[in-house]
Design an enzyme around this catalytic site. Structure first.
Site, mmCIF file in Angstrom:
data_model
loop_
_atom_site.group_PDB
_atom_site.id
_atom_site.type_symbol
_atom_site.label_atom_id
_atom_site.label_comp_id
_atom_site.label_asym_id
_atom_site.label_seq_id
_atom_site.Cartn_x
_atom_site.Cartn_y
_atom_site.Cartn_z
ATOM 1 N N CYS A 201 -2.205 2.698 3.239
ATOM 2 C CA CYS A 201 -2.941 1.653 3.940
ATOM 3 C C CYS A 201 -4.050 2.229 4.819
ATOM 4 C CB CYS A 201 -1.970 0.791 4.754
ATOM 5 S SG CYS A 201 -2.650 -0.836 5.203
ATOM 6 N N ASP A 202 -4.870 1.356 5.358
ATOM 7 C CA ASP A 202 -6.149 1.721 5.962
ATOM 8 C C ASP A 202 -6.110 2.893 6.935
ATOM 9 O OD1 ASP A 202 -6.777 -0.569 4.607
ATOM 10 O OD2 ASP A 202 -7.769 -1.565 6.284
ATOM 11 N N LYS A 203 -5.154 2.896 7.854
ATOM 12 C CA LYS A 203 -5.158 3.905 8.908
ATOM 13 C C LYS A 203 -4.552 5.225 8.464
ATOM 14 C CE LYS A 203 -6.872 0.622 11.248
ATOM 15 N NZ LYS A 203 -6.748 -0.353 10.151
ATOM 16 N N CYS B 263 -5.298 -2.286 -1.023
ATOM 17 C CA CYS B 263 -6.180 -3.397 -1.402
ATOM 18 C C CYS B 263 -7.312 -2.911 -2.311
ATOM 19 C CB CYS B 263 -6.734 -4.067 -0.163
ATOM 20 S SG CYS B 263 -5.444 -4.788 0.884
ATOM 21 N N CYS C 129 0.818 -1.214 0.000
ATOM 22 C CA CYS C 129 0.000 0.000 0.000
ATOM 23 C C CYS C 129 0.855 1.268 0.000
ATOM 24 C CB CYS C 129 -0.906 0.029 1.232
ATOM 25 S SG CYS C 129 -1.858 -1.471 1.535
ATOM 26 N N SER D 171 -12.568 -6.086 8.994
ATOM 27 C CA SER D 171 -11.887 -5.524 7.837
ATOM 28 C C SER D 171 -12.918 -5.077 6.815
ATOM 29 C CB SER D 171 -10.979 -6.591 7.219
ATOM 30 O OG SER D 171 -10.589 -6.225 5.916
ATOM 31 N N ASP E 115 -2.142 -3.763 7.499
ATOM 32 C CA ASP E 115 -3.246 -4.542 8.064
ATOM 33 C C ASP E 115 -3.253 -5.966 7.531
ATOM 34 O OD1 ASP E 115 -3.919 -2.207 9.310
ATOM 35 O OD2 ASP E 115 -6.058 -2.375 8.879
ATOM 36 N N GLU F 203 -9.232 -6.324 13.871
ATOM 37 C CA GLU F 203 -10.158 -6.745 12.829
ATOM 38 C C GLU F 203 -10.259 -8.269 12.788
ATOM 39 O OE1 GLU F 203 -9.621 -3.078 9.654
ATOM 40 O OE2 GLU F 203 -8.666 -4.997 9.236
#
Length: 563
Positions: free
Chosen positions: A127-129, A199, A54, A476, A86, A450
């Site tokens: 990435c996610d955060k 992702c 990511c 997730s 993640d 998650e």
């Protein structure tokens, strides 16, 4: 920058006066010259790291943004933050550290920006955060700022089909069920992540990027432009230039991230069928800009917005497919023209949402990624707030791709993800069960991990939609099935989920928006009195500190609540 306008709104404390000679000497060592001290100092916050695809390309994107700032008349300096993957931390103790990384990223950007007296920020995440963390920092500091999303990964290819990281998680369940062999599992492992980018489905990274764009904090198209496209590099340079324009016009994040902007973000998330993590992160970002956002706002908007996007995990397509037919701007234009967005909200372009979308082409007509408004996947948004005697402060369910909207079954209670995983692998879980994983909330985890590994194993074993899963932890963005998370209050603080016992009958009803268990008031009182709070899992270090500070999931799991 004009000769009359000094854009050094804070950095003049370094660049002016004899007393700051030592400060300037340090900056000369990193490349500043006399003329640079007359320019605004801009921080380029890079989340580059080799620990995840990511973020592996963000160093180059940061350099593009730096060049954009320089060309527009600024003096940029790149600095880094941490990130975690993640996907790599999923399914083991590493996942405890994922959500806390959001706070550390936000804190680090806030600290560096304030310590170095930057005049503005370009922040780049993957990435996610990263996205919520960057926006939280931007909101707290309230200096002119632009966010850039690092972009989505291309889908992998296996036997002519698009595959992604969730394919790998679900393949584990298929392997344990005997549906595929070790060679096939290895082939999945080697094909699902072909290169840089977050992702690919409508998972958390893409959800939050779309939310950031809907709020007006990115240039149009940022959320759906793929990571390795030439357009992404151009966007970074344009973002640097846009930041200088924001300085000239004195447009700040709190002028952009208003209550109506958050309503736009929620609208887009609902239409795209985004991740349940959007609740957690949008609440946290709203807290950073002092906007009063609650779970009730999500529910109010959900009822007005149809689910349009046939995107993974519950659909067929990935973010690159959406980009190919018009991207998030095309979706926003459709929503705006049908009265579902606030077109007058200001954005980082200096223009309004409506002005940004005026020249955007409509979505391609011959496509099946985004349904027409008169034929949606669901007439309302798929992210549902539930309340009841199991979650007095609320819980969140994602109902996309499900035929049954109500589930009643006996509780199968586990006090950790590892216990639940072992039970699934032993085939202890049967159709009709409600799997409960508790003591994994913000304080109890700690870190609210998650449950993608668990949900993927359930899908892989053919139990998707046949069992329910509820937790005070998170899911997730890649999770799908009958899943309910963010149950509040959490077990660690004595929420009702702590009092569940094996075999209790649980009802989850997305139409009445209830989540409850059948228990008399007398029995509940008895269990409450008998409950003993378990000790914290960490006695020192970052996780102990996090557990002491973190708020409820219903308030965004933030660590900077007012004392």
């Amino acid at each position: 920058m004009t000769d009359q306008q000094d854009l050094r709104i804070r950095s003049h404390v370094i660049s002016e006066g004899a007393n700051r000679t030592p400060n300037r000497a340090m900056l000369r060592a990193v490349g500043f010259k006399d003329e640079d001290f007359k320019k605004p100092m801009i921080g380029v916050a890079s989340t580059w790291s080799e620990v995840t695809p990511c973020n592996m390309h963000i160093d180059q994107l940061a350099r593009e943004a730096k060049q954009g700032v320089q060309a527009a008349g600024g003096a940029p300096l790149i600095f880094n933050t941490i990130t975690v993957s993640d996907g790599i931390s999923m399914g083991h103790e590493g996942m405890l550290f994922s959500l806390p990384s959001r706070e550390i990223i936000a804190d680090s950007i806030e600290i560096v920006t304030n310590a170095e007296r930057f005049d503005g920020i370009v922040a780049i995440g993957g990435c996610d955060k990263n996205t919520p963390a960057c926006l939280m920092a931007i909101g707290r500091i309230n200096l002119p700022a632009v966010y850039v999303y690092g972009g989505t990964i291309q889908p992998g290819k296996l036997d002519g089909q698009d595959v992604d990281i969730v394919t790998a998680f679900e393949a584990v369940g298929q392997y344990h069920e005997g549906q595929i062999d070790e060679k096939q599992l290895h082939e999945v492992e080697c094909k699902v992540c072909p290169g840089p980018g977050a992702c690919g489905g409508m998972y958390t990274a893409n959800t939050m990027a779309a939310a950031a764009e809907a709020m007006g904090m990115t240039l149009p198209g940022s959320s759906s432009t793929p990571a390795i496209s030439a357009d992404k590099s151009v966007e970074c340079a344009r973002s640097g230039a846009a930041l200088i324009e924001l300085l000239k016009k004195d447009i700040r994040p709190r002028d952009i991230m208003t209550k109506k902007a958050f309503e736009n973000a929620i609208t887009v998330v609902m239409a795209l069928g985004g991740s349940t993590n959007a609740f957690l992160h949008l609440l946290a970002i709203a807290h950073s800009v002092q906007v009063d956002l609650t779970l009730e706002d999500f529910e109010r908007i959900r009822l007005k917005v149809p689910h349009l996007a046939d995107l993974k995990p519950s659909g067929k397509y990935v973010m690159q497919d959406l980009n190919d037919i018009g991207g998030v701007p095309g979706v926003m234009k459709e929503l705006l023209e049908n009265g579902m967005l606030h077109g007058d909200c200001l954005t980082v372009t200096g223009k309004t949402i409506a002005e940004n979308l005026a020249d955007v082409k409509a979505l391609q007509s011959e496509q099946t990624v985004i349904r027409p408004l008169d034929n949606p996947l669901k007439p309302n948004g798929p992210l549902v707030v539930l309340k009841g005697n199991l979650a007095p402060d609320g819980a969140v369910a994602k109902m996309s791709g499900l035929k049954n909207l109500r589930f009643t079954g006996p509780a199968r209670v586990y006090n950790s993800e590892a216990e639940a995983t072992e039970a699934i692998m032993r085939d202890d879980i049967r159709e009709g069960d409600v799997v409960v994983i508790r003591y994994v909330g913000p304080k109890g985890g700690p870190g609210m991990p998650e449950m993608l590994s668990v949900t993927a194993m359930i899908i892989g074993k053919g139990l998707g939609g046949k069992v329910a899963l509820m937790t005070d932890g998170r899911f997730s963005g890649g999770s799908h099935g009958f899943v309910v998370g963010h149950i509040a209050p959490e077990a660690q603080v004595g929420g009702p989920i702590a009092f569940l016992q094996e075999g209790d009958m649980i009802t989850i009803d997305s139409e009445t928006q209830e989540i409850r268990f059948d228990i008399t008031s007398e029995e509940l009182s008895r269990r409450t009195s008998a409950w003993v709070k378990p000790p914290q899992k960490f006695g020192y270090g970052v996780m102990a500190k996090y557990a002491r500070l973190v708020s409820s999931a219903s308030k965004g799991a933030v660590t900077d609540l007012e004392l």
